[in-house]
Design a protein around this motif. Structure first.
Motif, PDB file in Angstrom:
ATOM      1  N   VAL A 163       0.866  -1.166  -0.132  1.00  0.00           N
ATOM      2  CA  VAL A 163      -0.031   0.019   0.107  1.00  0.00           C
ATOM      3  C   VAL A 163       0.851   1.151   0.005  1.00  0.00           C
ATOM      4  CG1 VAL A 163      -1.691   1.206   1.171  1.00  0.00           C
ATOM      5  CG2 VAL A 163      -1.940  -1.226   1.182  1.00  0.00           C
ATOM      6  N   GLY A 164       1.807   1.366   0.968  1.00  0.00           N
ATOM      7  CA  GLY A 164       2.837   2.573   0.899  1.00  0.00           C
ATOM      8  C   GLY A 164       3.411   2.693  -0.314  1.00  0.00           C
ATOM      9  N   ASP A 165       3.974   1.392  -0.778  1.00  0.00           N
ATOM     10  CA  ASP A 165       4.949   1.704  -1.861  1.00  0.00           C
ATOM     11  C   ASP A 165       4.059   1.969  -2.961  1.00  0.00           C
ATOM     12  OD1 ASP A 165       7.154   0.832  -0.842  1.00  0.00           O
ATOM     13  OD2 ASP A 165       7.166  -1.190  -1.024  1.00  0.00           O
ATOM     14  N   THR A 166       2.869   1.599  -3.355  1.00  0.00           N
ATOM     15  CA  THR A 166       1.907   1.989  -4.311  1.00  0.00           C
ATOM     16  C   THR A 166       1.632   3.502  -4.184  1.00  0.00           C
ATOM     17  OG1 THR A 166       0.951  -0.178  -4.394  1.00  0.00           O
ATOM     18  CG2 THR A 166      -0.278   1.629  -5.360  1.00  0.00           C
ATOM     19  N   VAL A 167       1.292   4.143  -3.028  1.00  0.00           N
ATOM     20  CA  VAL A 167       1.068   5.310  -2.866  1.00  0.00           C
ATOM     21  C   VAL A 167       2.359   6.484  -3.158  1.00  0.00           C
ATOM     22  CG1 VAL A 167       0.662   7.439  -1.331  1.00  0.00           C
ATOM     23  CG2 VAL A 167      -0.529   5.309  -1.032  1.00  0.00           C
ATOM     24  N   ARG A 168       3.418   5.812  -2.859  1.00  0.00           N
ATOM     25  CA  ARG A 168       4.880   6.446  -3.227  1.00  0.00           C
ATOM     26  C   ARG A 168       4.958   6.458  -4.704  1.00  0.00           C
ATOM     27  NH1 ARG A 168      10.382   4.418  -3.099  1.00  0.00           N
ATOM     28  NH2 ARG A 168       9.378   2.687  -2.342  1.00  0.00           N
ATOM     29  N   ALA A 169       4.661   5.210  -5.322  1.00  0.00           N
ATOM     30  CA  ALA A 169       4.866   5.234  -6.792  1.00  0.00           C
ATOM     31  C   ALA A 169       4.080   6.362  -7.727  1.00  0.00           C
ATOM     32  CB  ALA A 169       4.478   3.977  -7.328  1.00  0.00           C
ATOM     33  N   PHE A 170       2.543   6.349  -7.136  1.00  0.00           N
ATOM     34  CA  PHE A 170       1.753   7.503  -7.918  1.00  0.00           C
ATOM     35  C   PHE A 170       2.236   8.912  -7.463  1.00  0.00           C
ATOM     36  CE2 PHE A 170      -0.988   3.798  -8.345  1.00  0.00           C
ATOM     37  CZ  PHE A 170      -1.644   4.129  -9.620  1.00  0.00           C
ATOM     38  N   GLU A 171       2.998   9.024  -6.234  1.00  0.00           N
ATOM     39  CA  GLU A 171       3.205  10.519  -5.921  1.00  0.00           C
ATOM     40  C   GLU A 171       4.395  10.795  -6.698  1.00  0.00           C
ATOM     41  OE1 GLU A 171       1.462  10.876  -1.636  1.00  0.00           O
ATOM     42  OE2 GLU A 171       3.665  10.343  -1.791  1.00  0.00           O
ATOM     43  N   GLU A 172       5.280   9.939  -6.784  1.00  0.00           N
ATOM     44  CA  GLU A 172       6.649  10.062  -7.807  1.00  0.00           C
ATOM     45  C   GLU A 172       6.222  10.214  -9.261  1.00  0.00           C
ATOM     46  OE1 GLU A 172       9.657   7.312  -7.252  1.00  0.00           O
ATOM     47  OE2 GLU A 172       9.885   7.500  -5.067  1.00  0.00           O
ATOM     48  N   ALA A 173       5.113   9.688  -9.635  1.00  0.00           N
ATOM     49  CA  ALA A 173       4.639   9.719 -11.004  1.00  0.00           C
ATOM     50  C   ALA A 173       3.806  11.118 -11.205  1.00  0.00           C
ATOM     51  CB  ALA A 173       3.793   8.825 -11.477  1.00  0.00           C
ATOM     52  N   GLY A 174       3.588  12.040  -9.980  1.00  0.00           N
ATOM     53  CA  GLY A 174       3.054  13.271 -10.144  1.00  0.00           C
ATOM     54  C   GLY A 174       1.498  13.361  -9.544  1.00  0.00           C
ATOM     55  N   LEU A 175       1.083  12.223  -9.096  1.00  0.00           N
ATOM     56  CA  LEU A 175      -0.451  12.326  -8.630  1.00  0.00           C
ATOM     57  C   LEU A 175      -0.403  12.404  -7.099  1.00  0.00           C
ATOM     58  CD1 LEU A 175      -0.567  10.893 -11.352  1.00  0.00           C
ATOM     59  CD2 LEU A 175      -2.738   9.536 -10.519  1.00  0.00           C
ATOM     60  N   HIS A 176      -1.498  12.670  -6.429  1.00  0.00           N
ATOM     61  CA  HIS A 176      -1.568  13.076  -5.285  1.00  0.00           C
ATOM     62  C   HIS A 176      -2.433  12.008  -4.522  1.00  0.00           C
ATOM     63  CE1 HIS A 176       0.210  16.999  -5.750  1.00  0.00           C
ATOM     64  NE2 HIS A 176      -0.630  17.162  -6.645  1.00  0.00           N
ATOM     65  N   TYR A 177      -2.255  11.630  -3.277  1.00  0.00           N
ATOM     66  CA  TYR A 177      -2.963  10.746  -2.512  1.00  0.00           C
ATOM     67  C   TYR A 177      -4.290  11.133  -2.105  1.00  0.00           C
ATOM     68  CZ  TYR A 177      -3.846   6.497   0.709  1.00  0.00           C
ATOM     69  OH  TYR A 177      -4.288   5.670   1.570  1.00  0.00           O
ATOM     70  N   TYR A 178      -5.329  10.982  -2.709  1.00  0.00           N
ATOM     71  CA  TYR A 178      -6.786  11.413  -2.395  1.00  0.00           C
ATOM     72  C   TYR A 178      -7.357  10.907  -1.346  1.00  0.00           C
ATOM     73  CZ  TYR A 178     -11.311  13.284  -3.281  1.00  0.00           C
ATOM     74  OH  TYR A 178     -12.371  14.091  -3.292  1.00  0.00           O
ATOM     75  N   THR A 179      -7.418   9.545  -1.303  1.00  0.00           N
ATOM     76  CA  THR A 179      -8.252   8.582  -0.199  1.00  0.00           C
ATOM     77  C   THR A 179      -8.183   7.193  -0.495  1.00  0.00           C
ATOM     78  OG1 THR A 179     -10.413   8.435   0.890  1.00  0.00           O
ATOM     79  CG2 THR A 179     -10.478   8.309  -1.567  1.00  0.00           C
ATOM     80  N   ASP A 180      -8.417   6.659   0.745  1.00  0.00           N
ATOM     81  CA  ASP A 180      -8.515   4.885   0.548  1.00  0.00           C
ATOM     82  C   ASP A 180      -9.720   4.331   1.248  1.00  0.00           C
ATOM     83  OD1 ASP A 180      -8.389   5.074   3.282  1.00  0.00           O
ATOM     84  OD2 ASP A 180      -6.433   4.370   3.760  1.00  0.00           O
ATOM     85  N   ALA A 181     -10.046   3.108   0.801  1.00  0.00           N
ATOM     86  CA  ALA A 181     -11.250   2.404   1.328  1.00  0.00           C
ATOM     87  C   ALA A 181     -10.976   1.148   1.479  1.00  0.00           C
ATOM     88  CB  ALA A 181     -12.172   2.759  -0.143  1.00  0.00           C
TER      89      ALA A 181
END
Length: 181
Positions: A163-181
């Protein structure tokens, strides 16, 4: 061979919350056909990239007019790193939605390009690359939805923070962490 199946009700929930009306969905870890069928039935264009030819052929062979909507789901056979690189200047999508491999929790094939049979450090390099290439195709003000969980690595016994690695991958790609469910 992997045995997990994606829950179609979860696809519908993702659809209701994140998929733009009549949008194009990119699934860089396509696997089975559930996400493609749900997208089709709900009126979305779906393109899934899947490494295993036998899985792509199985998905295509099982489609019929009863299980598809106005847009027939499309599966492209190939390594997402290569396929998405070819699309960088031509394609734009409205949503990235996928359920990637959980490292080596389930090994999908012996193909050298299959990131599920790699040590976690190598898995992450390829995983981050695929996410970055997918995000480059995402239109402005759109979302990516990945279904992931932390897991215990079957070869080392160590917990992996996917989960943390996925969030980090998207943030490094320029996206922002919006929410989780």
């Amino acid at each position: 061979a992997a045995t997990s199946l994606f829950d179609p009700v979860l696809c519908e929930l993702i659809n209701d919350c994140w998929w733009p009306e009549r949008g194009v969905i990119l699934d860089p870890f396509a696997g089975g056909m559930v996400r493609g069928i749900v997208a089709s039935v709900r009126g979305y264009k779906y393109v899934g990239v899947e490494l295993r030819r036998e899985q792509v052929e199985s998905n295509q062979n099982q489609l019929n007019p009863v299980t598809t909507g106005p847009y027939r789901p499309k599966w492209v056979c190939g390594d997402s790193r290569e396929v998405l690189a070819k699309w960088q200047d031509t394609a734009r999508v409205d949503l990235i939605a996928s359920c990637p491999p959980y490292g080596n929790r389930e090994v999908y094939s012996e193909d050298p390009a299959d990131i599920s049979n790699r040590p976690y450090s190598e898995f992450l390099v390829a995983y981050f690359d695929i996410i970055a290439k997918a995000c480059h195709l995402l239109k402005e003000d759109r979302f990516a939805v990945f279904v992931v969980a932390d897991y215990r690595d079957p070869t080392t016994g160590m917990m992996r923070c996917l989960v943390g690695d996925t969030v980090r991958a998207f943030e490094e790609a320029g996206l922002h962490y919006y929410t989780d469910a």
